[in-house]
Scaffold this motif. Structure first.
Motif, short mmCIF file in Angstrom:
data_model
loop_
_atom_site.label_atom_id
_atom_site.label_comp_id
_atom_site.label_asym_id
_atom_site.label_seq_id
_atom_site.Cartn_x
_atom_site.Cartn_y
_atom_site.Cartn_z
N LEU A 401 6.86 9.21 8.90
CA LEU A 401 6.99 10.08 10.07
C LEU A 401 5.97 9.62 11.10
O LEU A 401 4.77 9.56 10.82
CB LEU A 401 6.75 11.54 9.70
CG LEU A 401 6.64 12.53 10.87
CD1 LEU A 401 7.94 12.57 11.67
CD2 LEU A 401 6.28 13.92 10.38
N LEU A 421 0.74 17.47 8.60
CA LEU A 421 1.98 17.81 7.91
C LEU A 421 1.68 18.88 6.87
O LEU A 421 0.76 18.73 6.07
CB LEU A 421 2.57 16.58 7.22
CG LEU A 421 3.40 15.62 8.06
CD1 LEU A 421 3.98 14.52 7.19
CD2 LEU A 421 4.51 16.34 8.81
N PHE A 430 -1.23 12.04 0.28
CA PHE A 430 -0.33 10.90 0.32
C PHE A 430 -0.93 9.69 -0.38
O PHE A 430 -2.15 9.50 -0.42
CB PHE A 430 0.00 10.52 1.77
CG PHE A 430 0.45 11.68 2.61
CD1 PHE A 430 1.39 12.58 2.13
CD2 PHE A 430 -0.07 11.88 3.87
CE1 PHE A 430 1.80 13.65 2.89
CE2 PHE A 430 0.34 12.95 4.65
CZ PHE A 430 1.27 13.84 4.16
N ASN A 447 -3.80 15.05 4.72
CA ASN A 447 -2.53 15.26 5.41
C ASN A 447 -2.68 15.49 6.90
O ASN A 447 -1.77 15.99 7.55
CB ASN A 447 -1.76 16.42 4.78
CG ASN A 447 -2.49 17.74 4.94
OD1 ASN A 447 -3.71 17.79 5.01
ND2 ASN A 447 -1.74 18.84 4.97
N PHE A 459 2.38 9.07 9.65
CA PHE A 459 2.27 9.53 8.26
C PHE A 459 3.20 8.67 7.41
O PHE A 459 4.37 8.51 7.75
CB PHE A 459 2.70 10.99 8.13
CG PHE A 459 1.86 11.96 8.91
CD1 PHE A 459 0.73 12.53 8.37
CD2 PHE A 459 2.21 12.32 10.21
CE1 PHE A 459 -0.04 13.43 9.09
CE2 PHE A 459 1.46 13.23 10.93
CZ PHE A 459 0.32 13.80 10.37
N TRP A 460 2.69 8.13 6.29
CA TRP A 460 3.57 7.43 5.38
C TRP A 460 3.06 7.58 3.96
O TRP A 460 1.87 7.69 3.71
CB TRP A 460 3.78 5.98 5.77
CG TRP A 460 2.58 5.08 5.76
CD1 TRP A 460 1.55 5.06 6.63
CD2 TRP A 460 2.34 4.04 4.82
NE1 TRP A 460 0.66 4.09 6.31
CE2 TRP A 460 1.12 3.43 5.20
CE3 TRP A 460 3.02 3.54 3.71
CZ2 TRP A 460 0.57 2.36 4.52
CZ3 TRP A 460 2.48 2.47 3.02
CH2 TRP A 460 1.27 1.90 3.42
N ASP A 461 3.99 7.63 3.06
CA ASP A 461 3.67 7.94 1.68
C ASP A 461 4.61 7.16 0.77
O ASP A 461 5.82 7.10 1.01
CB ASP A 461 3.81 9.45 1.44
CG ASP A 461 3.56 9.82 -0.01
OD1 ASP A 461 2.49 9.47 -0.52
OD2 ASP A 461 4.44 10.47 -0.62
N ILE A 466 6.49 13.01 1.54
CA ILE A 466 7.11 13.07 2.87
C ILE A 466 8.61 12.85 2.70
O ILE A 466 9.14 11.78 3.00
CB ILE A 466 6.50 12.04 3.82
CG1 ILE A 466 4.98 12.17 3.87
CG2 ILE A 466 7.05 12.21 5.24
CD1 ILE A 466 4.29 11.18 4.78
N GLN A 470 9.88 19.00 6.98
CA GLN A 470 8.43 19.15 6.97
C GLN A 470 8.00 20.03 8.14
O GLN A 470 8.68 20.12 9.16
CB GLN A 470 7.75 17.78 7.12
CG GLN A 470 8.04 16.81 5.98
CD GLN A 470 7.27 17.16 4.74
OE1 GLN A 470 6.09 17.52 4.79
NE2 GLN A 470 7.92 17.05 3.59
N SER A 490 12.33 11.63 11.65
CA SER A 490 11.35 10.65 11.21
C SER A 490 10.48 10.17 12.37
O SER A 490 9.52 9.43 12.16
CB SER A 490 12.04 9.45 10.57
OG SER A 490 12.77 8.71 11.54
#
Length: 915
Positions: A401, A421, A430, A447, A459-461, A466, A470, A490
């Motif tokens: 995201l 988030l 994450f 977060n 944001f990436w996981d 994610i 959200q 996204s």
């Protein structure tokens, strides 16, 4: 007598009384048209020869001192022993007025001549002096006479001034001077008449100059390929694109070069025209399944991991292989790492949209490489930041995201903005280390993140944190907070509004109306109000109070009766001219009340004046017999006028608004299914932009209908509109029916509003405002950080598309007007939350302690501010009946205005939100 008359005059002013809620209208500059932005595309530039352009680029030089190619040129006849070939000659002729054939001097003629084989005497052909040229049988081969002048020769009806003879032809018109000799004058489109390499039709070079005069500087793309000759277009090999930006050609992006032949993938990887050549049918017996941490990414946002787990034909893990990953088209990957039989590489999201095909290969003992897995990644475009929230990207939120944060007014990126988030801070949320994920390690990333210098937070996981809807919250120092609850986009672009408890700078205006019809002695009191332009949402929540401004005093009666009625508190935008009327059989002088109001110093539009007449019988009625709605109905609007913005820019005092048009009573308001206990305010509005509600608006006519006059949910009335002439030519038209519940017996509905906006049915001849499907009023409750509301949907209303919840600091300011105390309120927006559909509640997130205003969870502490401050919560739910494309997860929130047809809104005071 004096007291009785004072009470008799008070209902005359009820039209302008009622608390004056100061949700100020959005003042809009009607003088500024929307400017369409120019977006570069390849169209129109790809027509230039790519090879020529690339040669010019590789030479890194401009076409200096170049001359425009021509079918003919003036040969330098001064060179010795040179001969001029003759395609055309002057024929021997005994006829008078002989012509120069094949030279087609159009629209010109020579004077009568009695001489045979006449020559062009005393004429000067500049830059051309053919030696040994005979008068007879001489020729001008394909000549172009540039800037030539036939001196001492009388050419009747024709003047060749600075003319260009292309292909030996003078074309029907006299062209302006061509200073650089490239064949194009300024009038013919030459955008730089001092540079012969710049003119319409020239080859666009990568030099920071608009060479072809099409209005675009560089920006073009050309095909490129860096592989061996003859391989482009064979097998997987493909051209890429080089784009010129600011005079510099970029890298060759998107090309696919020859790769090592991979066995088993049925592709020509080395681009030699053969697939899987010299490959054994099953040299290794290896199997694998390639995986991507996300099947879709927004361009340029975040990171992904490509991985493959390899086994043999018996399903046993195989370690210590030489595994490689390749990407088509070419895109860089990190180093290949592995844990056991799982091999992986990290890559950044591509900066272009399209598809990437990932292939994993392994080397076996035979020395051949075999394919052990393939996967395709979709890369989609990110929404462009604008003045409204925009959501988009991939269809589903899966591991990535990105958020773009900009200033709502300037659209400049906000560096250091904060984003979170979830509904509360998490110390570990994450995983971004694939090795940790393989080892089932605990997450180690918070977060909440900050935006970079481009205003972007990602944001990436690699796990599952994610995925699916959200809750996203964004804020910045000095700005509001914005929350999107349960959004599956996204990629999100969010503009933030500044928060300031200081009132905006304003400029005072005062003046009068002119050109009244039948001003005095008609048993009517003439009066009007002045208004600035407002927007569609203001129209949807309009009522009498919202049309009024800061109060001041007015002594209505002059002459010998002036002592019986003292000063009254009236809205500043009320405008009353001096006039003489009859009251109780006596002639009375009505004193003038000039309008006085303020406008924003930096953003304003035209000033509108709308005037009407109130019967003297209404003045003499008892105050208990009239409601505000009844007085509104009693006021008959008759005239309207506009003072344009340019007049306001020059002066703000002693203004005169000319009443230039007579209002026409030709619009019918018809309302059905009006909610119980609701008064209805019906408005016909004009749109200065010519649209149907998206531009700056002004009222053309309005009336108020009391709930006591509404039977079985139905009501009707006739109101005015403007003629489509003068300043009102070309306007758009829109109607609004607004249900107000201030007289409701249910206390929770006192501030409720329900509106229906009608975008059709009105034209220059009048028409009808038909409102049939009102939302119900909403009841709002607050419990700590949770705001809840009852559904506004009724059996006849459409669905709710989206609800907006605003947390406001409401500042109250009291002032004295004569012997009366008035109170005005001003809202400071602190937090805005959006929810898709009609969820009925939202829980405002708990903010990290490092965030702005976190000590009051993003709000203000009213205990430490003025005692008149309070917190309010306002809920507004929308139906976007004109929008066919908007969705909460993939839409532009500007549709809340442009697509709005139904609205329900209410507000309550709230206590300070605790953490």
């Amino acid at each position: 007598m004096g007291v009785a008359m004072s009470r008799d005059w008070l209902p005359f002013l009820l039209l302008f009384l009622g608390g004056c809620e100061t949700d100020n209208p959005a003042y809009i500059d009607i003088q500024t048209a929307d400017a369409g932005s120019s977006t570069w595309t390849d169209a129109g530039h790809q027509s230039a020869d790519a090879a020529q352009r690339m040669d010019a680029i590789s030479d890194d030089s401009a076409l200096e001192d170049s001359a425009t190619e021509a079918d003919s040129a003036l040969m330098d006849s001064a060179s010795e022993d040179s001969a001029t070939e003759a395609d055309s000659a002057q024929e021997d002729s005994a006829q008078e007025d002989s012509a120069l054939e094949d030279s087609e001097l159009e629209d010109s003629s020579q004077e009568d001549s009695s001489q045979e084989d006449s020559a062009l005497e005393d004429s000067a052909l500049e830059d051309s002096e053919p030696e040994d040229s005979e008068p007879e049988d001489s020729a001008l081969e394909d000549s172009e006479l540039e800037d030539s002048e036939l001196e001492d020769s009388e050419l009747e009806d024709s003047e060749l001034e600075d003319s260009e003879l292309e292909d030996s032809e003078l074309e029907d018109s006299v062209i302006e001077e061509d200073s650089d000799g490239d064949g194009y004058s300024v009038a013919a489109g030459d955008c730089d008449d001092q540079d012969p390499s710049v003119h319409p039709g020239a080859i666009e070079l990568c030099d920071g100059i608009d060479n072809d005069c099409d209005g675009f500087v560089d920006g073009f793309s050309v095909d490129c390929y860096e592989g061996p000759g003859g391989t482009a277009g064979t097998g997987i090999c493909a051209y890429g694109k080089m784009t010129c930006v600011d005079g510099v050609m970029g890298d060759c992006a998107g090309q696919t070069l020859p790769q090592e032949e991979i066995c088993g993938n049925n592709l020509d990887d080395d681009c030699d025209g053969e697939e899987d050549e010299e490959c054994l049918s099953d040299p290794c017996g290896l199997e694998g399944e390639l995986q991507l941490t996300a099947s879709c990414m927004s361009q340029g946002a975040g990171y992904g991991v490509v991985s493959v787990s390899i086994t043999d034909e018996n399903g046993r893990a195989v370690e210590d292989l030489d595994v490689q990953f390749s990407v088509t088209p070419d895109w860089p990957l990190g180093a290949v790492q592995h844990q056991g039989s799982i091999y992986y590489a990290v890559f950044q999201a591509p900066n272009f949209k399209g598809e990437l095909r990932f292939t994993a290969t392994a080397s076996c003992e035979s020395g051949q490489r075999v394919s052990v897995g393939e996967k395709t990644l979709r890369v989609v475009e990110r929404p462009t930041p604008g003045a409204s929230i925009r959501t988009g990207g991939c269809e589903e939120l899966d591991g990535l995201l990105d958020v773009q944060v900009v200033d709502a007014e300037t659209l400049a990126p906000i560096e250091g903005a904060v984003a979170m988030l979830g509904n509360e801070p998490q110390r570990s949320a994450f995983i971004q280390d694939f090795g940790r994920w393989l080892n089932n390690a605990n997450p180690n990333l918070l977060n909440d993140v900050q935006t970079d210098d481009q205003g972007v937070a990602v944001f990436w996981d690699l796990g599952s944190a994610i995925q699916g809807p959200q809750t996203l919250t964004v804020g910045a120092e000095g700005y509001e907070y914005v929350t999107l609850q349960d959004v599956s986009a996204s990629s999100v672009a969010i503009p933030l509004k500044r928060v300031s408890s200081t009132p905006p700078e304003t400029v005072s205006m005062s003046g009068k109306f002119s050109n009244y019809n039948n001003l005095s002695s008609d048993n009517y009191v003439d009066m009007g109000i002045t208004l600035m332009p407002f927007d569609l949402e203001f129209l949807a929540q309009i009522n009498v109070d919202r049309l009024l401004s800061h109060y001041n005093t007015w002594t209505p009666i002059g002459g010998f009766l002036s002592g019986f009625i003292g000063e009254l508190a009236v809205p500043g935008n009320l405008c009353v001219p001096s006039q003489t009327e009859t009251l109780y059989g006596m002639s009375v002088d009505v004193n003038a009340h000039p309008f006085a109001l303020s406008r924003p110093a930096s953003n304003y539009g035209a000033l509108l004046g709308i005037s009407g007449k109130l019967p003297m019988s209404a003045i003499t009625a008892s105050i208990s017999d009239f409601s505000v709605s009844a007085l509104m109905s009693a006021l008959s609007l008759e005239q309207i006028g506009v003072l344009p913005k340019e007049s306001l820019a020059q002066s703000t005092g002693n203004l005169t608004v000319p009443l230039s048009a007579t209002l026409q009573k030709n619009v019918t308001c018809r309302m059905q299914n009006v909610p119980s206990e609701a008064d209805v305010f019906c408005v016909a509005a004009g749109d200065w932009s010519g649209a149907n509600g998206t531009g700056p608006l002004f009222p053309m006519g309005f009336t108020s209908i009391s709930h006591t006059l509404i039977e079985s949910g139905e009501a009707s009335a006739t109101i005015t509109s403007v003629p489509s002439t003068g300043r009102f030519a070309g306007i758009g038209r829109i109607g609004a029916a607004v249900a107000l519940f201030s007289q409701s017996s249910t206390r929770a509905f006192k501030n409720a509003i329900s509106a229906v906006l009608v975008r059709s049915g009105l034209d220059a001849s009048g028409g009808q405002i038909l409102a049939q499907t009102f939302f119900k009023p909403m009841q709002i409750t607050q419990s700590n950080r949770v705001i809840s509301w009852t559904s506004p949907q009724s059996s006849s209303s459409p669905d709710v598309d989206l609800c907006r919840v605003e947390l406001l600091q409401t500042i109250s300011e009291s002032y004295e007007v004569g012997e009366t105390t008035k109170t005005e309120t001003r809202d400071v927006l602190l937090w805005t939350a959006y929810v898709g559909g009609d969820s009925g509640s939202i829980s405002f997130p708990v903010l990290p302690g490092s965030w702005p205003r976190s000590d009051a969870n993003g709000l203000v502490n009213t205990v430490t501010t003025t005692e008149n401050d309070r917190l309010s919560a306002r809920v507004t739910c929308y139906h976007l009946g004109l929008s066919e494309v908007f969705t909460f997860d993939h839409g532009d929130f500007a549709e809340l205005i442009s697509g709005l047809t139904h609205l329900s809104s209410n507000r309550v005071n709230s206590s300070a939100f605790s953490r």
